[in-house]
Design a protein around this motif. Structure first.
Motif, short mmCIF file in Angstrom:
data_model
loop_
_atom_site.label_atom_id
_atom_site.label_comp_id
_atom_site.label_asym_id
_atom_site.label_seq_id
_atom_site.Cartn_x
_atom_site.Cartn_y
_atom_site.Cartn_z
N THR A 78 -72.71 73.89 6.83
CA THR A 78 -71.37 73.71 6.28
C THR A 78 -70.37 74.51 7.10
OG1 THR A 78 -72.20 73.37 4.04
CG2 THR A 78 -69.90 74.01 4.25
N VAL A 79 -69.36 73.84 7.60
CA VAL A 79 -68.31 74.46 8.40
C VAL A 79 -67.05 74.58 7.55
CG1 VAL A 79 -66.83 74.23 10.43
CG2 VAL A 79 -69.24 73.56 10.56
N ASN A 98 -74.39 67.98 11.00
CA ASN A 98 -75.66 68.31 11.66
C ASN A 98 -75.35 69.15 12.90
OD1 ASN A 98 -76.95 66.77 9.78
ND2 ASN A 98 -77.34 65.03 11.13
N GLY A 99 -75.46 70.45 12.78
CA GLY A 99 -75.19 71.31 13.92
C GLY A 99 -73.69 71.45 14.16
N THR A 100 -73.33 72.39 15.03
CA THR A 100 -71.91 72.66 15.31
C THR A 100 -71.50 72.28 16.73
OG1 THR A 100 -72.45 74.93 15.98
CG2 THR A 100 -71.88 74.57 13.66
N THR A 101 -72.44 71.81 17.53
CA THR A 101 -72.14 71.51 18.93
C THR A 101 -71.05 70.44 19.08
OG1 THR A 101 -74.40 72.07 19.57
CG2 THR A 101 -73.10 70.77 21.14
N GLU A 102 -71.15 69.37 18.28
CA GLU A 102 -70.23 68.24 18.45
C GLU A 102 -68.88 68.48 17.80
OE1 GLU A 102 -73.58 64.69 18.77
OE2 GLU A 102 -72.57 65.03 16.87
N SER A 141 -54.49 77.91 18.34
CA SER A 141 -54.20 78.97 17.37
C SER A 141 -53.93 78.44 15.98
CB SER A 141 -53.00 79.79 17.84
OG SER A 141 -51.86 78.95 17.98
N SER A 142 -53.87 77.12 15.81
CA SER A 142 -53.64 76.55 14.47
C SER A 142 -54.91 76.48 13.65
CB SER A 142 -53.04 75.14 14.60
OG SER A 142 -51.77 75.18 15.19
N CYS A 143 -56.06 76.85 14.24
CA CYS A 143 -57.34 76.74 13.53
C CYS A 143 -58.10 78.06 13.65
CB CYS A 143 -58.17 75.61 14.11
SG CYS A 143 -59.85 75.51 13.45
N GLU A 144 -58.62 78.53 12.52
CA GLU A 144 -59.48 79.72 12.48
C GLU A 144 -60.76 79.36 11.75
OE1 GLU A 144 -59.72 84.21 10.50
OE2 GLU A 144 -58.01 82.90 10.10
N VAL A 145 -61.90 79.44 12.44
CA VAL A 145 -63.18 79.13 11.83
C VAL A 145 -63.61 80.30 10.95
CG1 VAL A 145 -65.62 78.70 12.27
CG2 VAL A 145 -63.89 77.56 13.67
N LEU A 146 -63.95 80.00 9.71
CA LEU A 146 -64.38 81.01 8.75
C LEU A 146 -65.91 81.08 8.64
CD1 LEU A 146 -61.80 80.19 5.92
CD2 LEU A 146 -61.56 81.84 7.80
N GLU A 147 -66.54 79.93 8.58
CA GLU A 147 -67.99 79.83 8.47
C GLU A 147 -68.47 78.62 9.28
OE1 GLU A 147 -69.20 79.55 4.41
OE2 GLU A 147 -68.06 81.30 3.78
N PRO A 148 -69.71 78.69 9.79
CA PRO A 148 -70.66 79.80 9.74
C PRO A 148 -70.28 80.94 10.69
CG PRO A 148 -71.55 78.02 11.04
CD PRO A 148 -70.25 77.51 10.48
N ALA A 149 -70.83 82.10 10.46
CA ALA A 149 -70.48 83.28 11.26
C ALA A 149 -70.85 83.09 12.73
CB ALA A 149 -71.18 84.51 10.68
N LEU A 201 -66.83 81.00 19.18
CA LEU A 201 -65.44 80.69 19.54
C LEU A 201 -64.68 81.94 19.95
CD1 LEU A 201 -64.65 78.04 16.79
CD2 LEU A 201 -64.76 77.65 19.25
N MET A 202 -64.95 83.06 19.30
CA MET A 202 -64.29 84.31 19.69
C MET A 202 -64.64 84.68 21.13
SD MET A 202 -64.80 86.51 16.18
CE MET A 202 -64.28 88.06 16.92
#
Length: 440
Positions: A350-351, A394-398, A408-416, A422-423
């Protein structure tokens, strides 16, 4: 053009454009898995096709095929690699013969009249056709809608089927050209659209009035592989519709070679890095972000398999499978890619990402883009200056390139783990822009 030859020339053109002429003849031949002699022979063949199709090119541009692609492909709004399709499956004699037939059928002609016209104008070094060949050509041209049989009894008379362009006014032809131009450059598959566009363009120029024809749109298409890979599309879709297995020689993107010739002389046999595959094709997927085609199917040994279409060569249809088996395999594939952003079959995750609304800008283009492109994801939390988007994939690659494209308009919260990835990537990008001198 033989099927093997067409596969080779597709891979040849792809590498020629990607390398921009940076490889030597020997390096190019080794990368393709062919001899230097075959390299030279292929260059001559493609150069002949190029000069036949693009007769309007200046003489100096037709001298060196590699130079033409290197210096002119990206300067043209037309997908120049499309010329290969015009020569597919046509021998030299067929090319001349069909051209003569179409020219003769500007007026209604019988098969015997067309035979006389062909025999009278065929080059001396090409074989003359017989009545059976001419009738076979007429049947083929009628089936594809190029010509039509005129009303009346025998002997049947045939005429070019160009009523559409002949009955339209100049303004209507221009409107039709603009529509086809937009669709062929924005929709997939597009090869047939490009061919139709060129035909309409010729009709427009023939009907051109005092106002010179000006193209209102100039597209710059950079995904040349998309056009080249459409050569396999009809074969694979036909196999899917008929529930047939397909055999092919596959070269993965990591392979050092992209083609393997069919060696018939045992003295010149060499090992190929390609892998022979027997697959039940189930679905063809197009990746808009990278301009790539994928084949998804099942293999008796490995289950669900995914292939980049650019690595497929020597495709052949095999035996058909039962409808029940095909439906079971299709359901198996659908279950595995249900949560795929594109075709990933990895573990579901879950993203959650926070998107920031643009200040003082209406409409909110960030929110609109997320809603239009976010597939089955949903906005879980909405605040005044931002909203939280949530999706299970299914996975985060795609999905990662899509999230990264918001900047800068997007900040990923999860998964860590994705957040840390991305950082690190943004830190690496920041290092690229560090000043070379402190006082700069």
């Amino acid at each position: 053009m033989a099927k093997e030859s067409f596969d080779k020339e597709i891979q040849f053109l792809r590498m020629l454009v990607l390398t921009s002429g940076a490889y030597s003849r020997q390096q190019f031949a080794e990368r393709l898995g062919i001899s230097v002699h075959t390299y030279d022979k292929t260059i001559r063949r493609l150069k002949d096709i190029l000069q036949a199709v693009y007769q309007q090119l200046p003489q100096e541009q037709g001298k060196e095929f590699a130079e033409t692609l290197r210096f002119n492909y990206y300067e043209s709004a037309d997908p120049m690699l499309l010329f290969l399709y015009r020569a597919k499956s046509l021998k030299d004699s067929e090319t001349y013969r069909l051209t003569l037939l179409l020219a003769a059928m500007q007026e209604a002609r019988t098969a015997m009249e067309l035979l006389d016209a062909c025999c009278g104008q065929m080059p001396a070094d090409l074989p003359l056709p017989d009545e059976k060949t001419i009738r076979s050509d007429l049947k083929y041209l009628e089936e594809v809608g190029v010509i039509r049989r005129e009303p009346g009894g025998r002997p049947y008379r045939y005429r070019i089927h160009n009523d559409l362009t002949n009955e339209l006014t100049y303004e209507e032809l221009v409107d039709l050209y603009d529509f086809v131009d937009v669709m062929s450059n924005t929709q997939v598959p597009s090869v047939q659209g490009y061919l139709l566009r060129d035909t309409i363009k010729k009709a427009v120029k023939q009907a051109e009035n005092e106002t010179a024809f000006v193209e209102p749109f100039l597209y710059k298409y950079h995904y040349h592989s998309r056009i080249l890979d459409e050569a396999h599309l009809n074969t694979l879709l036909h196999a899917i519709r008929q529930r047939r297995l397909v055999r092919f020689l596959y070269f993965s993107p990591k392979s050092r070679k992209s083609y393997g010739s069919q060696n018939t002389n045992p003295l010149f046999e060499r090992e190929t890095e390609g892998k022979q595959e027997l697959v039940l094709p189930i679905k063809v997927v197009y990746d808009h972000q990278y301009g790539r085609w994928y084949l998804l199917g099942t293999n008796a040994r490995h289950g669900v398999k995914k292939y980049r279409m650019e690595g497929l060569t020597q495709i052949e249809e095999g035996e058909a499978v039962s409808e029940d088996l095909f439906d079971a395999k299709r359901q198996q594939l659908e279950d595995q890619i249900r949560h795929s952003w594109l075709i990933d079959t990895g573990r579901s995750v879950t993203v959650r990402a926070r998107f920031y609304n643009p200040e003082g800008v209406q409409p909110n283009f960030v929110r609109e883009r997320v809603l239009s492109q976010g597939q089955w994801g949903r906005i879980a939390v909405e605040e005044e200056d931002s909203f939280v988007y949530e999706i299970t994939v299914n996975g985060t690659t795609e999905i990662k390139p899509w999230l990264r494209s918001f900047g800068s308009s997007c900040e990923v919260l999860e998964p860590a783990a994705l957040r840390r990835e991305l950082m690190e990537e943004w830190k690496e990008i920041q290092d690229y822009y560090e000043s070379v001198r402190e006082d700069f």
